[in-house]
Design a protein around this motif. Sequence first.
Motif, PDB file in Angstrom:
ATOM      1  N   GLN A   1     -24.342  -5.097   1.103  1.00 57.74           N
ATOM      2  CA  GLN A   1     -22.764  -4.657   1.278  1.00 57.74           C
ATOM      3  C   GLN A   1     -22.948  -3.268   1.850  1.00 57.74           C
ATOM      4  O   GLN A   1     -21.531  -2.973   2.439  1.00 57.74           O
ATOM      5  N   ASN A   2     -23.750  -2.565   1.773  1.00 57.37           N
ATOM      6  CA  ASN A   2     -23.611  -1.267   2.344  1.00 57.37           C
ATOM      7  C   ASN A   2     -22.877  -0.400   1.383  1.00 57.37           C
ATOM      8  O   ASN A   2     -21.805   0.335   1.792  1.00 57.37           O
ATOM      9  N   LEU A   3     -22.663  -0.886   0.054  1.00 55.30           N
ATOM     10  CA  LEU A   3     -21.992  -0.177  -1.020  1.00 55.30           C
ATOM     11  C   LEU A   3     -22.351   0.261  -2.013  1.00 55.30           C
ATOM     12  O   LEU A   3     -23.500  -0.253  -2.502  1.00 55.30           O
ATOM     13  N   ILE A   4     -21.908   1.391  -2.772  1.00 54.01           N
ATOM     14  CA  ILE A   4     -22.440   1.769  -3.892  1.00 54.01           C
ATOM     15  C   ILE A   4     -21.541   1.412  -4.977  1.00 54.01           C
ATOM     16  O   ILE A   4     -22.029   0.812  -5.882  1.00 54.01           O
ATOM     17  N   ASP A   5     -20.311   1.858  -4.863  1.00 56.49           N
ATOM     18  CA  ASP A   5     -19.318   1.154  -5.869  1.00 56.49           C
ATOM     19  C   ASP A   5     -17.997   0.644  -5.010  1.00 56.49           C
ATOM     20  O   ASP A   5     -17.253   1.346  -4.555  1.00 56.49           O
ATOM     21  N   PRO A   6     -17.766  -0.898  -5.219  1.00 56.69           N
ATOM     22  CA  PRO A   6     -16.779  -1.340  -4.193  1.00 56.69           C
ATOM     23  C   PRO A   6     -15.412  -1.128  -4.914  1.00 56.69           C
ATOM     24  O   PRO A   6     -14.355  -0.996  -4.134  1.00 56.69           O
ATOM     25  N   GLU A   7     -15.242  -0.549  -6.149  1.00 57.37           N
ATOM     26  CA  GLU A   7     -14.074  -0.313  -6.625  1.00 57.37           C
ATOM     27  C   GLU A   7     -13.529   1.119  -6.205  1.00 57.37           C
ATOM     28  O   GLU A   7     -12.260   1.127  -5.724  1.00 57.37           O
ATOM     29  N   GLN A   8     -14.413   2.012  -6.101  1.00 56.67           N
ATOM     30  CA  GLN A   8     -14.063   3.473  -5.699  1.00 56.67           C
ATOM     31  C   GLN A   8     -13.689   3.320  -3.993  1.00 56.67           C
ATOM     32  O   GLN A   8     -12.673   3.755  -3.413  1.00 56.67           O
ATOM     33  N   GLU A   9     -14.298   2.704  -3.523  1.00 51.57           N
ATOM     34  CA  GLU A   9     -14.123   2.570  -1.753  1.00 51.57           C
ATOM     35  C   GLU A   9     -12.866   1.671  -1.622  1.00 51.57           C
ATOM     36  O   GLU A   9     -12.119   2.014  -0.783  1.00 51.57           O
ATOM     37  N   ALA A  10     -12.585   0.505  -2.551  1.00 51.05           N
ATOM     38  CA  ALA A  10     -11.269  -0.052  -2.307  1.00 51.05           C
ATOM     39  C   ALA A  10      -9.981   0.855  -2.855  1.00 51.05           C
ATOM     40  O   ALA A  10      -9.090   0.837  -2.175  1.00 51.05           O
ATOM     41  N   GLN A  11     -10.195   1.502  -3.627  1.00 45.45           N
ATOM     42  CA  GLN A  11      -9.302   2.639  -4.244  1.00 45.45           C
ATOM     43  C   GLN A  11      -9.132   3.554  -3.055  1.00 45.45           C
ATOM     44  O   GLN A  11      -7.929   3.828  -2.812  1.00 45.45           O
ATOM     45  N   ALA A  12     -10.163   4.209  -2.409  1.00 47.95           N
ATOM     46  CA  ALA A  12      -9.806   5.001  -1.317  1.00 47.95           C
ATOM     47  C   ALA A  12      -9.187   4.303   0.143  1.00 47.95           C
ATOM     48  O   ALA A  12      -8.411   4.927   0.555  1.00 47.95           O
ATOM     49  N   ALA A  13      -9.523   3.195   0.140  1.00 46.74           N
ATOM     50  CA  ALA A  13      -8.849   2.361   1.531  1.00 46.74           C
ATOM     51  C   ALA A  13      -7.339   2.014   0.849  1.00 46.74           C
ATOM     52  O   ALA A  13      -6.481   2.203   1.855  1.00 46.74           O
ATOM     53  N   ALA A  14      -7.108   1.798  -0.317  1.00 45.80           N
ATOM     54  CA  ALA A  14      -5.732   1.467  -0.725  1.00 45.80           C
ATOM     55  C   ALA A  14      -4.944   2.834  -0.588  1.00 45.80           C
ATOM     56  O   ALA A  14      -3.791   2.504  -0.094  1.00 45.80           O
ATOM     57  N   GLU A  15      -5.553   3.911  -1.063  1.00 44.93           N
ATOM     58  CA  GLU A  15      -4.756   5.176  -0.842  1.00 44.93           C
ATOM     59  C   GLU A  15      -4.543   5.461   0.637  1.00 44.93           C
ATOM     60  O   GLU A  15      -3.301   5.908   0.984  1.00 44.93           O
ATOM     61  N   ALA A  16      -5.602   5.100   1.585  1.00 44.95           N
ATOM     62  CA  ALA A  16      -5.230   5.234   2.894  1.00 44.95           C
ATOM     63  C   ALA A  16      -4.303   4.404   3.634  1.00 44.95           C
ATOM     64  O   ALA A  16      -3.316   4.843   4.130  1.00 44.95           O
ATOM     65  N   LEU A  17      -4.047   3.291   3.007  1.00 45.97           N
ATOM     66  CA  LEU A  17      -3.456   2.294   3.477  1.00 45.97           C
ATOM     67  C   LEU A  17      -1.733   2.624   3.155  1.00 45.97           C
ATOM     68  O   LEU A  17      -0.759   2.545   3.853  1.00 45.97           O
ATOM     69  N   ASN A  18      -1.870   3.322   1.803  1.00 45.89           N
ATOM     70  CA  ASN A  18      -0.624   3.551   1.398  1.00 45.89           C
ATOM     71  C   ASN A  18       0.117   5.016   1.968  1.00 45.89           C
ATOM     72  O   ASN A  18       1.348   4.977   2.562  1.00 45.89           O
ATOM     73  N   THR A  19      -0.955   5.844   2.482  1.00 47.84           N
ATOM     74  CA  THR A  19      -0.369   7.067   3.260  1.00 47.84           C
ATOM     75  C   THR A  19      -0.019   6.442   4.623  1.00 47.84           C
ATOM     76  O   THR A  19       1.015   6.846   5.395  1.00 47.84           O
ATOM     77  N   ILE A  20      -0.741   5.454   5.228  1.00 49.44           N
ATOM     78  CA  ILE A  20      -0.314   4.992   6.751  1.00 49.44           C
ATOM     79  C   ILE A  20       1.110   4.218   6.540  1.00 49.44           C
ATOM     80  O   ILE A  20       2.040   4.556   7.373  1.00 49.44           O
ATOM     81  N   GLU A  21       1.180   3.761   5.371  1.00 50.62           N
ATOM     82  CA  GLU A  21       2.541   2.861   5.110  1.00 50.62           C
ATOM     83  C   GLU A  21       3.861   4.020   4.989  1.00 50.62           C
ATOM     84  O   GLU A  21       4.836   3.699   5.648  1.00 50.62           O
ATOM     85  N   LYS A  22       3.609   4.959   4.133  1.00 48.80           N
ATOM     86  CA  LYS A  22       4.542   5.949   4.384  1.00 48.80           C
ATOM     87  C   LYS A  22       4.827   6.668   5.422  1.00 48.80           C
ATOM     88  O   LYS A  22       6.072   7.069   5.867  1.00 48.80           O
ATOM     89  N   GLU A  23       3.815   6.835   6.491  1.00 51.29           N
ATOM     90  CA  GLU A  23       3.970   7.542   7.682  1.00 51.29           C
ATOM     91  C   GLU A  23       4.700   6.730   8.763  1.00 51.29           C
ATOM     92  O   GLU A  23       5.409   7.142   9.452  1.00 51.29           O
TER      93      GLU A  23
ATOM     94  N   ASN B   1     -13.524 -10.030  -3.519  1.00 47.89           N
ATOM     95  CA  ASN B   1     -14.678 -10.850  -4.143  1.00 47.89           C
ATOM     96  C   ASN B   1     -15.877 -10.051  -4.307  1.00 47.89           C
ATOM     97  O   ASN B   1     -16.809 -10.371  -5.096  1.00 47.89           O
ATOM     98  N   LEU B   2     -15.977  -8.736  -3.625  1.00 51.97           N
ATOM     99  CA  LEU B   2     -16.904  -7.983  -3.849  1.00 51.97           C
ATOM    100  C   LEU B   2     -16.843  -7.117  -5.198  1.00 51.97           C
ATOM    101  O   LEU B   2     -17.986  -7.153  -5.836  1.00 51.97           O
ATOM    102  N   ILE B   3     -15.745  -6.772  -5.564  1.00 55.46           N
ATOM    103  CA  ILE B   3     -15.497  -6.146  -6.836  1.00 55.46           C
ATOM    104  C   ILE B   3     -15.823  -7.277  -8.050  1.00 55.46           C
ATOM    105  O   ILE B   3     -16.643  -6.898  -8.963  1.00 55.46           O
ATOM    106  N   ALA B   4     -15.458  -8.607  -7.800  1.00 54.51           N
ATOM    107  CA  ALA B   4     -15.828  -9.571  -8.770  1.00 54.51           C
ATOM    108  C   ALA B   4     -17.285  -9.748  -8.860  1.00 54.51           C
ATOM    109  O   ALA B   4     -17.813  -9.773 -10.297  1.00 54.51           O
ATOM    110  N   GLU B   5     -18.033  -9.879  -7.802  1.00 55.45           N
ATOM    111  CA  GLU B   5     -19.229  -9.966  -7.502  1.00 55.45           C
ATOM    112  C   GLU B   5     -20.099  -8.515  -8.676  1.00 55.45           C
ATOM    113  O   GLU B   5     -21.067  -8.818  -9.376  1.00 55.45           O
TER     114      GLU B   5
END
Length: 728
Positions: free
Chosen positions: A202-224, A377-381
């Motif tokens: 998956q080319n991931l170290i910690d999917p929870e952290q990356e999912a959190q970063a993506a969620a924050e970016a998505l939140n910023t875009i929605e506000k913009e 799914n990645l976080i669950a795994e």
Amino acid sequence: MTPLPPGTELETDLGYGQLFAILLRRRLWIVTVLTSTLLATILITLRTKPTYKSQMQLLVEPNYPARTNLSQTGEETQTSEEDYATQLTLMRSSQFAEKAAQLLKDDYPSLQGSAIEKRLDLSQVVEDKTETRIFEAIYTDTDPLKTQQVLQALQKVYQNYNLQQEKLRLTQGLAVITRQSEAARDRLARVEGDLKQFRTNQNLIDPEQEAQAAAEALNTIEKERQAIQAQYQETQARYQSLRNQLQLSAREALNASRLSQSDRYQSLLNELQKTELALAEQRVQFTDESAPVQELLEQRSRQLQLLQQERQRVAGSASSDSTDESLRRQGQFADIELDLAGKLLETNTQLQSLEARDRVLAETQQQLRAELNRYPNLIAEYNRLQPEVEIQQNTIKQLLETRQNISQELARGGFNWQVVESPQPGRKIAPEPKKNLMLGTVVGLFLGGVAAFAREALDDAVRSSDELKQKVALPLLGIIPQLPQPKTSSRLVTLFSQSPRVELSPLETMYSWQPFRESLDLIYKNIQLLAPPSKLRALLVSSACAGEGKSTLALGLASSAARLHKKVLLIDADLRRPSLHQRLCLPNDRGLSMLLEQQNAPPSPQTVATLDSVVDVLTAGPAAEDPVKLLSSQRMQELMRSFESAYDLVLLDTPPILGLVDVMQTASICDGAVIAARLDRTTQAELNQAIVMLRQFNILGIVANGAKSESVPYRVYANRNGNRQEWN
């Protein structure tokens, strides 16, 4: 008439006063049962052999520790309570008792393990509702030294068993820990490999952290996007306002602005205006068919064509609106219109820029959402693999610590159960005379109370006036106190025609007792309230059974009525066993029976004076062969009519109600009936049966006779001389 259906009984509730009265009334039963119980207790105590008890306490360590499932959860799966319960149950088994009996074989050859097990009490000591690690063993026997020796033998057996089991348990536990450690290492290696492969794929170290970063970016875009949309709406409103002012679109405003700033277009437009002005002047003088006008029209047409061509050249495209008016209007913008047109073009540019920015952000938002959709799914795994690695690591760590502890315990030799309290020669516990006597007293009182209430349940006698009111559905007219023994020599005087006074027996002198007279006055007054004198000329007085005081009541009512200035006739209507003449010491050779048998015999009542009243008395006369026939005769009815016309009140003292028809026959010619009931003698069943027999007649009420002095409160009055008199 007082109707009462057969079998009618009033429900009663026992109060504390009634319960106390029952116990007091049946005190002889209670004393008898208590005495018998105490005698039996004393005999049993004297014949019981002495019993001795010895005890010891051991500080124990469970041989079944709750550490058997460390490989699965890393924690103990059994509680200490379950473990100690298992240990306690095992120590109660017969094998330990048999081993103790073998150790005591020399001193007690006949001692068996079953006897030790029967007399042994083994339990866990509880302190403040908390179970401790101390076991207490109690042994009872008739020999005090034997109780100590048995516990000493059990102590030795328990301690030897503990050392053996401890060593076996530790050895087996060490082997189990070793096997579990190897299995845990294999599972840890497998889980770590799975986690490494997951991160590589998956080319991931910690999917929870990356999912959190993506969620924050998505939140910023929605506000913009929300800010852009708000700005777009504002710009759109401004654009619409400018367009409404110019009445042109952005494209038309751009073309109009260019034409207004084109010199050639303006020059052509000026020429056109001059031609139109000249045309207007010629039309004033000539018609449209005239040559000057036609020439100006052609010139105007050529100028419009040139103006249209210039417009196409300046605007860059042909306009749909190419009328003369539009050509002139678009090329004649003033400065303010040019300024509005510039703002309209600028606003239009901003709208296009905001739309382009929103499209870019929408595409980025869609990409981030698509990326976030794959993270669950990645976080669950990842969450499945990572905790398993940690669990296996903790399990291996705890297994290593447990292995080290077990090795140290094996080196020490295990935990030896310590004796907290050594067994001593047994002390006497039974029999205990004081305790047995106290217990016998309690049991005797209880059994005596049961016997008293059982006897009371079998006894249907009415005990008090309150009980009489509750159990009988008739008004209670009054209570007659129990007559005391006479203390003074009073007398009643019998007046015949020129006959001397006759002294009466002490029983008759009680009618002069003040409380008795007052109670009879109250009863007579209650009768008058229930039945007015005009409707009550003949009154029957009877009772359910003999000996309940009906004659006493009849004589008392006659005396009370006479004292109230009534002319009273008292008739002894008991033709079977007359007693009124005996009470009054009157002759009985002539009376009611002779009046009934002899049609022409005149009534000859005898006059009796009691203190301040005079009563006429008609005795029963000689015994009759058929009393029912005489009482039901026409002669009896004629006599009653003549008596009722001559007297204010006629009282008939009749036989008992139960077992005889005489009372029913007599009641049929009377206006009312009163029933006397002696407390502590008459029963509820007898009263109900008597009331049922007379239910078709007018039963005015019932009188409680023979009440104890304690049940009637004393009253204190002053006589005319100022002396105080007490009566109950």
